[in-house]
Write a protein that holds these residues in place. Structure first.
Motif, mmCIF file in Angstrom:
data_model
loop_
_atom_site.group_PDB
_atom_site.id
_atom_site.type_symbol
_atom_site.label_atom_id
_atom_site.label_comp_id
_atom_site.label_asym_id
_atom_site.label_seq_id
_atom_site.Cartn_x
_atom_site.Cartn_y
_atom_site.Cartn_z
ATOM 1 N N LEU A 53 19.324 6.894 72.633
ATOM 2 C CA LEU A 53 20.302 6.610 74.251
ATOM 3 C C LEU A 53 19.748 8.022 74.759
ATOM 4 O O LEU A 53 20.066 9.409 74.179
ATOM 5 C CB LEU A 53 21.212 6.387 74.407
ATOM 6 C CG LEU A 53 22.596 6.141 74.867
ATOM 7 C CD1 LEU A 53 22.424 4.998 74.896
ATOM 8 C CD2 LEU A 53 23.945 6.345 74.571
ATOM 9 N N PRO A 54 20.095 8.110 76.021
ATOM 10 C CA PRO A 54 19.037 9.480 76.498
ATOM 11 C C PRO A 54 20.723 9.636 77.712
ATOM 12 O O PRO A 54 21.353 9.074 77.494
ATOM 13 C CB PRO A 54 19.039 9.229 78.061
ATOM 14 C CG PRO A 54 19.221 7.532 78.262
ATOM 15 C CD PRO A 54 19.496 6.988 76.678
ATOM 16 N N LEU A 55 20.859 11.069 76.619
ATOM 17 C CA LEU A 55 22.331 11.915 77.187
ATOM 18 C C LEU A 55 21.736 12.562 78.929
ATOM 19 O O LEU A 55 20.769 13.025 79.446
ATOM 20 C CB LEU A 55 22.335 13.538 76.357
ATOM 21 C CG LEU A 55 22.274 12.921 75.347
ATOM 22 C CD1 LEU A 55 22.697 13.845 73.950
ATOM 23 C CD2 LEU A 55 24.085 11.763 74.845
ATOM 24 N N ALA A 81 23.732 3.589 88.512
ATOM 25 C CA ALA A 81 24.470 4.148 87.002
ATOM 26 C C ALA A 81 23.933 5.400 86.922
ATOM 27 O O ALA A 81 24.043 5.860 87.170
ATOM 28 C CB ALA A 81 24.847 3.811 85.951
ATOM 29 N N GLN A 82 21.773 5.029 87.235
ATOM 30 C CA GLN A 82 20.943 5.708 87.480
ATOM 31 C C GLN A 82 21.982 7.036 87.861
ATOM 32 O O GLN A 82 21.536 8.692 87.830
ATOM 33 C CB GLN A 82 19.384 5.502 86.620
ATOM 34 C CG GLN A 82 19.317 4.902 86.306
ATOM 35 C CD GLN A 82 19.342 5.837 84.122
ATOM 36 O OE1 GLN A 82 19.249 6.516 84.445
ATOM 37 N NE2 GLN A 82 20.000 4.953 83.330
ATOM 38 N N THR A 90 23.793 7.954 82.613
ATOM 39 C CA THR A 90 22.219 7.311 82.262
ATOM 40 C C THR A 90 22.634 6.842 80.689
ATOM 41 O O THR A 90 21.218 6.442 80.146
ATOM 42 C CB THR A 90 21.076 8.906 81.567
ATOM 43 O OG1 THR A 90 21.856 9.893 81.167
ATOM 44 C CG2 THR A 90 20.928 9.281 83.548
ATOM 45 N N ASN A 91 23.787 6.926 80.161
ATOM 46 C CA ASN A 91 23.607 6.452 79.122
ATOM 47 C C ASN A 91 24.445 4.944 79.054
ATOM 48 O O ASN A 91 24.574 4.391 78.238
ATOM 49 C CB ASN A 91 25.368 6.889 77.927
ATOM 50 C CG ASN A 91 24.253 8.538 77.348
ATOM 51 O OD1 ASN A 91 23.000 8.563 77.656
ATOM 52 N ND2 ASN A 91 25.044 9.052 77.288
ATOM 53 N N THR A 92 24.134 4.533 80.399
ATOM 54 C CA THR A 92 25.186 3.162 80.128
ATOM 55 C C THR A 92 24.017 2.100 80.768
ATOM 56 O O THR A 92 22.539 1.831 81.653
ATOM 57 C CB THR A 92 26.145 2.732 81.958
ATOM 58 O OG1 THR A 92 27.055 3.935 81.447
ATOM 59 C CG2 THR A 92 26.142 2.079 82.628
#
Length: 331
Positions: free
Chosen positions: A48-50, A193-194, A199-201
């Motif tokens: 998952l990207p932080l 979202a991005q 970015t974790n969505t």
């Protein structure tokens, strides 16, 4: 009638742009409520990207990847967080970047995109939508309005029904109105979202009914709520303690259903600690997400503004007692 709540003392200036719109869409089933089951284990995706905190500290409170702050009393929740938006500091942080299911807190993003479409002039609060059948959900317990095929309703009532009492079918109707399909609207949700750093969505639907691949984090929800609450219409909707949800049924008769917020601080079922006011907010409840609530708050004496979130409370009593304890921590 409860007193008017808002974080910011400002006039609401919502421009209604009238467009001609004749669309045939789907809609929902009878009104029901969610049930919460036992607490489920939600893991963290290893890849998952932080978020990148580069450049974010000046605009947002920043919480480190594994940072825990005053978290001892909140270990029983999937996640809990209280951020001081005035000092940009975390007051409480527990699992801020852990994957959680957002349930109806999803609708913050849905509402944000609807409001942006209104402000761009792509749709209007007064636009009328004619329904050809009802939207149904795999979850028989899904909260929905009584709209059926042949009903006519305007965008304003769809948006207010979505955000105040969490009608899932209103979300689908609005998604199709704006993007042509719910899946296309979800693409817009994920792009947004991005864009704002969440970015974790990942969104799979516009309402929050459970999907394993529909997830977020407490911190991402903070970013999404911050973006949502930049719009005056969001504050107007979230300040209401009741609303007359109005539509025309298939026989041409006007129907009015008085709806109340799902937030029990606004209905008066739970007492908000003295000296605080509520801004934007959203609840969420599914068997997998359990009971969730995110709110903007203001300490009326100090002027400090906060965002508080609890996700994964096993029951409403646990949710509101935990949230009240959290609010009392704010200064």
């Amino acid at each position: 009638m409860l007193k008017h709540h808002s974080v910011r003392n400002r006039l609401f200036k919502v421009t209604t742009l009238v467009l001609t719109c004749s669309l045939v869409l789907l809609t929902g089933c009878g009104s029901k409520t969610y049930k919460a089951g036992k607490q489920l284990d939600i893991g963290v995706l290893p890849n998952l990207p932080l978020y990148s905190d580069c450049g974010m500290a000046q605009e947002y409170a920043v919480v480190g990847k594994n940072e825990e702050v005053n978290a001892a009393n909140y270990s029983g929740f999937y996640a809990a967080m209280l951020l001081d938006n005035t000092t940009r500091e975390p007051v409480i942080a527990h699992n801020a970047h852990k994957k959680i299911y957002p349930a109806s807190m999803t609708k913050i993003m849905t509402g944000l995109l609807v409001i942006e479409s209104i402000e761009k002039g792509e749709i209007s609060l007064d636009d009328m939508v004619t329904l050809n059948r009802k939207v149904t959900f795999d979850d028989w317990d899904a909260m929905a309005s009584d709209l059926v095929g042949g009903c006519r309703i305007n965008v304003k009532n769809l948006l207010y029904g979505l955000m105040i009492t969490s009608y899932n079918d209103c979300g689908v109707i609005l998604a199709e109105l704006i993007a042509g399909s719910e899946s296309a609207f979800c693409d817009m949700m994920n792009e947004k979202a991005q864009e704002i750093g969440a970015t974790n969505t990942h969104f799979e639907n516009c309402h929050g009914l459970h999907s394993d691949d529909h997830y977020t984090t407490a911190y991402d929800l903070y970013l999404i709520l911050d973006e949502f609450s930049k719009h005056d219409l969001a504050y107007m909707i979230d300040s209401l303690s009741t609303y007359d949800f109005t539509y025309t049924d298939a026989d041409g008769n006007e129907q009015v259903v008085t709806i109340e917020p799902t937030n029990e601080y606004l209905t008066g079922e739970v007492n908000l600690p003295d000296g605080y006011s509520i801004g934007s907010w959203k609840t969420g409840t599914t068997e997998e997400a359990l009971n969730c609530l995110i709110m903007e708050l203001k300490n009326d004496s100090t002027g400090h503004e906060y965002v508080a979130i609890i996700a994964g409370a096993d029951g409403k009593e646990a949710l509101y007692s935990g949230m009240t304890e959290m609010i009392n921590t704010a200064k």
